[in-house]
Motif scaffolding. Structure first.
Motif, PDB file in Angstrom:
ATOM      1  N   MET A  14     -66.845 -39.029  10.764  1.00 20.24           N
ATOM      2  CA  MET A  14     -65.546 -38.591  11.261  1.00 20.24           C
ATOM      3  C   MET A  14     -64.520 -39.705  11.108  1.00 20.24           C
ATOM      4  O   MET A  14     -64.810 -40.863  11.336  1.00 20.24           O
ATOM      5  CB  MET A  14     -65.654 -38.204  12.739  1.00 20.24           C
ATOM      6  CG  MET A  14     -66.265 -36.842  12.977  1.00 20.24           C
ATOM      7  SD  MET A  14     -66.381 -36.362  14.727  1.00 20.24           S
ATOM      8  CE  MET A  14     -64.702 -36.211  15.195  1.00 20.24           C
ATOM      9  N   LEU A  15     -63.339 -39.316  10.740  1.00 21.55           N
ATOM     10  CA  LEU A  15     -62.250 -40.264  10.569  1.00 21.55           C
ATOM     11  C   LEU A  15     -61.708 -40.720  11.923  1.00 21.55           C
ATOM     12  O   LEU A  15     -61.322 -41.867  12.105  1.00 21.55           O
ATOM     13  CB  LEU A  15     -61.137 -39.639   9.738  1.00 21.55           C
ATOM     14  CG  LEU A  15     -59.947 -40.517   9.400  1.00 21.55           C
ATOM     15  CD1 LEU A  15     -60.379 -41.669   8.501  1.00 21.55           C
ATOM     16  CD2 LEU A  15     -58.866 -39.717   8.716  1.00 21.55           C
ATOM     17  N   VAL A  16     -61.686 -39.795  12.884  1.00 24.01           N
ATOM     18  CA  VAL A  16     -61.171 -40.072  14.227  1.00 24.01           C
ATOM     19  C   VAL A  16     -62.277 -39.769  15.233  1.00 24.01           C
ATOM     20  O   VAL A  16     -62.893 -38.707  15.187  1.00 24.01           O
ATOM     21  CB  VAL A  16     -59.928 -39.192  14.525  1.00 24.01           C
ATOM     22  CG1 VAL A  16     -59.376 -39.489  15.901  1.00 24.01           C
ATOM     23  CG2 VAL A  16     -58.864 -39.395  13.465  1.00 24.01           C
ATOM     24  N   SER A  17     -62.540 -40.697  16.129  1.00 26.16           N
ATOM     25  CA  SER A  17     -63.618 -40.505  17.095  1.00 26.16           C
ATOM     26  C   SER A  17     -63.203 -39.548  18.213  1.00 26.16           C
ATOM     27  O   SER A  17     -62.009 -39.334  18.462  1.00 26.16           O
ATOM     28  CB  SER A  17     -64.020 -41.844  17.714  1.00 26.16           C
ATOM     29  OG  SER A  17     -63.013 -42.302  18.597  1.00 26.16           O
ATOM     30  N   LEU A  18     -64.183 -38.996  18.877  1.00 28.90           N
ATOM     31  CA  LEU A  18     -63.942 -38.104  19.999  1.00 28.90           C
ATOM     32  C   LEU A  18     -63.160 -38.824  21.095  1.00 28.90           C
ATOM     33  O   LEU A  18     -62.243 -38.257  21.694  1.00 28.90           O
ATOM     34  CB  LEU A  18     -65.268 -37.570  20.551  1.00 28.90           C
ATOM     35  CG  LEU A  18     -65.176 -36.656  21.764  1.00 28.90           C
ATOM     36  CD1 LEU A  18     -64.365 -35.403  21.457  1.00 28.90           C
ATOM     37  CD2 LEU A  18     -66.571 -36.297  22.257  1.00 28.90           C
ATOM     38  N   GLU A  19     -63.469 -40.078  21.330  1.00 30.52           N
ATOM     39  CA  GLU A  19     -62.761 -40.855  22.353  1.00 30.52           C
ATOM     40  C   GLU A  19     -61.283 -41.026  22.013  1.00 30.52           C
ATOM     41  O   GLU A  19     -60.422 -40.950  22.887  1.00 30.52           O
ATOM     42  CB  GLU A  19     -63.431 -42.230  22.549  1.00 30.52           C
ATOM     43  CG  GLU A  19     -64.788 -42.173  23.201  1.00 30.52           C
ATOM     44  CD  GLU A  19     -65.890 -41.653  22.275  1.00 30.52           C
ATOM     45  OE1 GLU A  19     -65.786 -41.845  21.031  1.00 30.52           O
ATOM     46  OE2 GLU A  19     -66.819 -41.027  22.780  1.00 30.52           O
ATOM     47  N   GLU A  20     -60.985 -41.258  20.739  1.00 25.78           N
ATOM     48  CA  GLU A  20     -59.594 -41.376  20.307  1.00 25.78           C
ATOM     49  C   GLU A  20     -58.852 -40.057  20.491  1.00 25.78           C
ATOM     50  O   GLU A  20     -57.702 -40.048  20.935  1.00 25.78           O
ATOM     51  CB  GLU A  20     -59.520 -41.795  18.839  1.00 25.78           C
ATOM     52  CG  GLU A  20     -59.962 -43.222  18.585  1.00 25.78           C
ATOM     53  CD  GLU A  20     -60.033 -43.532  17.115  1.00 25.78           C
ATOM     54  OE1 GLU A  20     -59.272 -44.421  16.672  1.00 25.78           O
ATOM     55  OE2 GLU A  20     -60.830 -42.889  16.401  1.00 25.78           O
ATOM     56  N   ILE A  21     -59.507 -38.963  20.157  1.00 26.65           N
ATOM     57  CA  ILE A  21     -58.890 -37.644  20.317  1.00 26.65           C
ATOM     58  C   ILE A  21     -58.630 -37.362  21.791  1.00 26.65           C
ATOM     59  O   ILE A  21     -57.543 -36.899  22.159  1.00 26.65           O
ATOM     60  CB  ILE A  21     -59.782 -36.551  19.691  1.00 26.65           C
ATOM     61  CG1 ILE A  21     -59.782 -36.706  18.174  1.00 26.65           C
ATOM     62  CG2 ILE A  21     -59.325 -35.163  20.106  1.00 26.65           C
ATOM     63  CD1 ILE A  21     -60.844 -35.902  17.466  1.00 26.65           C
ATOM     64  N   LYS A  22     -59.600 -37.654  22.640  1.00 22.46           N
ATOM     65  CA  LYS A  22     -59.425 -37.421  24.073  1.00 22.46           C
ATOM     66  C   LYS A  22     -58.302 -38.292  24.631  1.00 22.46           C
ATOM     67  O   LYS A  22     -57.527 -37.853  25.467  1.00 22.46           O
ATOM     68  CB  LYS A  22     -60.738 -37.666  24.808  1.00 22.46           C
ATOM     69  CG  LYS A  22     -61.754 -36.563  24.533  1.00 22.46           C
ATOM     70  CD  LYS A  22     -63.126 -36.882  25.053  1.00 22.46           C
ATOM     71  CE  LYS A  22     -63.179 -36.799  26.555  1.00 22.46           C
ATOM     72  NZ  LYS A  22     -64.567 -36.927  27.062  1.00 22.46           N
ATOM     73  N   GLY A  23     -58.185 -39.505  24.146  1.00 27.76           N
ATOM     74  CA  GLY A  23     -57.085 -40.372  24.565  1.00 27.76           C
ATOM     75  C   GLY A  23     -55.741 -39.829  24.116  1.00 27.76           C
ATOM     76  O   GLY A  23     -54.767 -39.837  24.863  1.00 27.76           O
ATOM     77  N   TYR A  24     -55.683 -39.352  22.883  1.00 31.21           N
ATOM     78  CA  TYR A  24     -54.456 -38.781  22.328  1.00 31.21           C
ATOM     79  C   TYR A  24     -54.013 -37.556  23.121  1.00 31.21           C
ATOM     80  O   TYR A  24     -52.832 -37.350  23.366  1.00 31.21           O
ATOM     81  CB  TYR A  24     -54.708 -38.432  20.858  1.00 31.21           C
ATOM     82  CG  TYR A  24     -53.505 -37.908  20.112  1.00 31.21           C
ATOM     83  CD1 TYR A  24     -52.490 -38.770  19.696  1.00 31.21           C
ATOM     84  CD2 TYR A  24     -53.397 -36.561  19.789  1.00 31.21           C
ATOM     85  CE1 TYR A  24     -51.397 -38.296  18.984  1.00 31.21           C
ATOM     86  CE2 TYR A  24     -52.309 -36.076  19.076  1.00 31.21           C
ATOM     87  CZ  TYR A  24     -51.315 -36.949  18.678  1.00 31.21           C
ATOM     88  OH  TYR A  24     -50.232 -36.463  17.979  1.00 31.21           O
ATOM     89  N   LEU A  25     -54.989 -36.737  23.519  1.00 30.69           N
ATOM     90  CA  LEU A  25     -54.694 -35.528  24.276  1.00 30.69           C
ATOM     91  C   LEU A  25     -54.630 -35.752  25.791  1.00 30.69           C
ATOM     92  O   LEU A  25     -54.320 -34.830  26.536  1.00 30.69           O
ATOM     93  CB  LEU A  25     -55.754 -34.448  23.984  1.00 30.69           C
ATOM     94  CG  LEU A  25     -55.791 -33.927  22.556  1.00 30.69           C
ATOM     95  CD1 LEU A  25     -56.983 -33.004  22.369  1.00 30.69           C
ATOM     96  CD2 LEU A  25     -54.507 -33.200  22.232  1.00 30.69           C
TER      97      LEU A  25
END
Length: 91
Positions: free
Chosen positions: A1-12
């Motif tokens: 994955m290019l973007v981790s789940l943690e990064e996505i959760k932080g973004y959202l």
């Protein structure tokens, strides 16, 4: 994955783990859409990955927030605009 789940959760701004499987699924979809728009088979072909990371996070956020009424054409046009500089002329 290019973007981790943690990064996505932080973004959202999501703190709980309750929607991790949904977010992972949306991230996979966002990455597939982005690669298709880039006309690339893998992220190794993409030189400027920051723009791609931004596009993936935007797509995940859009799909998450518009689960019921997502306009996929509008999403694709936005992703094309975000990724235009890296898009191959042809496959």
């Amino acid at each position: 994955m290019l973007v981790s789940l943690e990064e996505i959760k932080g973004y959202l701004r999501i703190d709980s783990d309750a929607e991790d499987s949904l977010l992972t699924s949306l991230a996979d979809t966002a990455e597939q859409l982005s690669l298709a728009i880039l006309r690339a088979k893998s992220w190794k072909e993409v030189k400027k990955q920051e723009a791609a990371r931004t596009a993936v996070m935007y797509a995940v956020a859009y799909l998450y927030e518009h689960r019921e009424e997502a306009d996929h054409r509008k999403l694709a046009l936005t992703l094309r605009a975000l990724l235009f500089g890296e898009r191959k002329e042809s496959f």
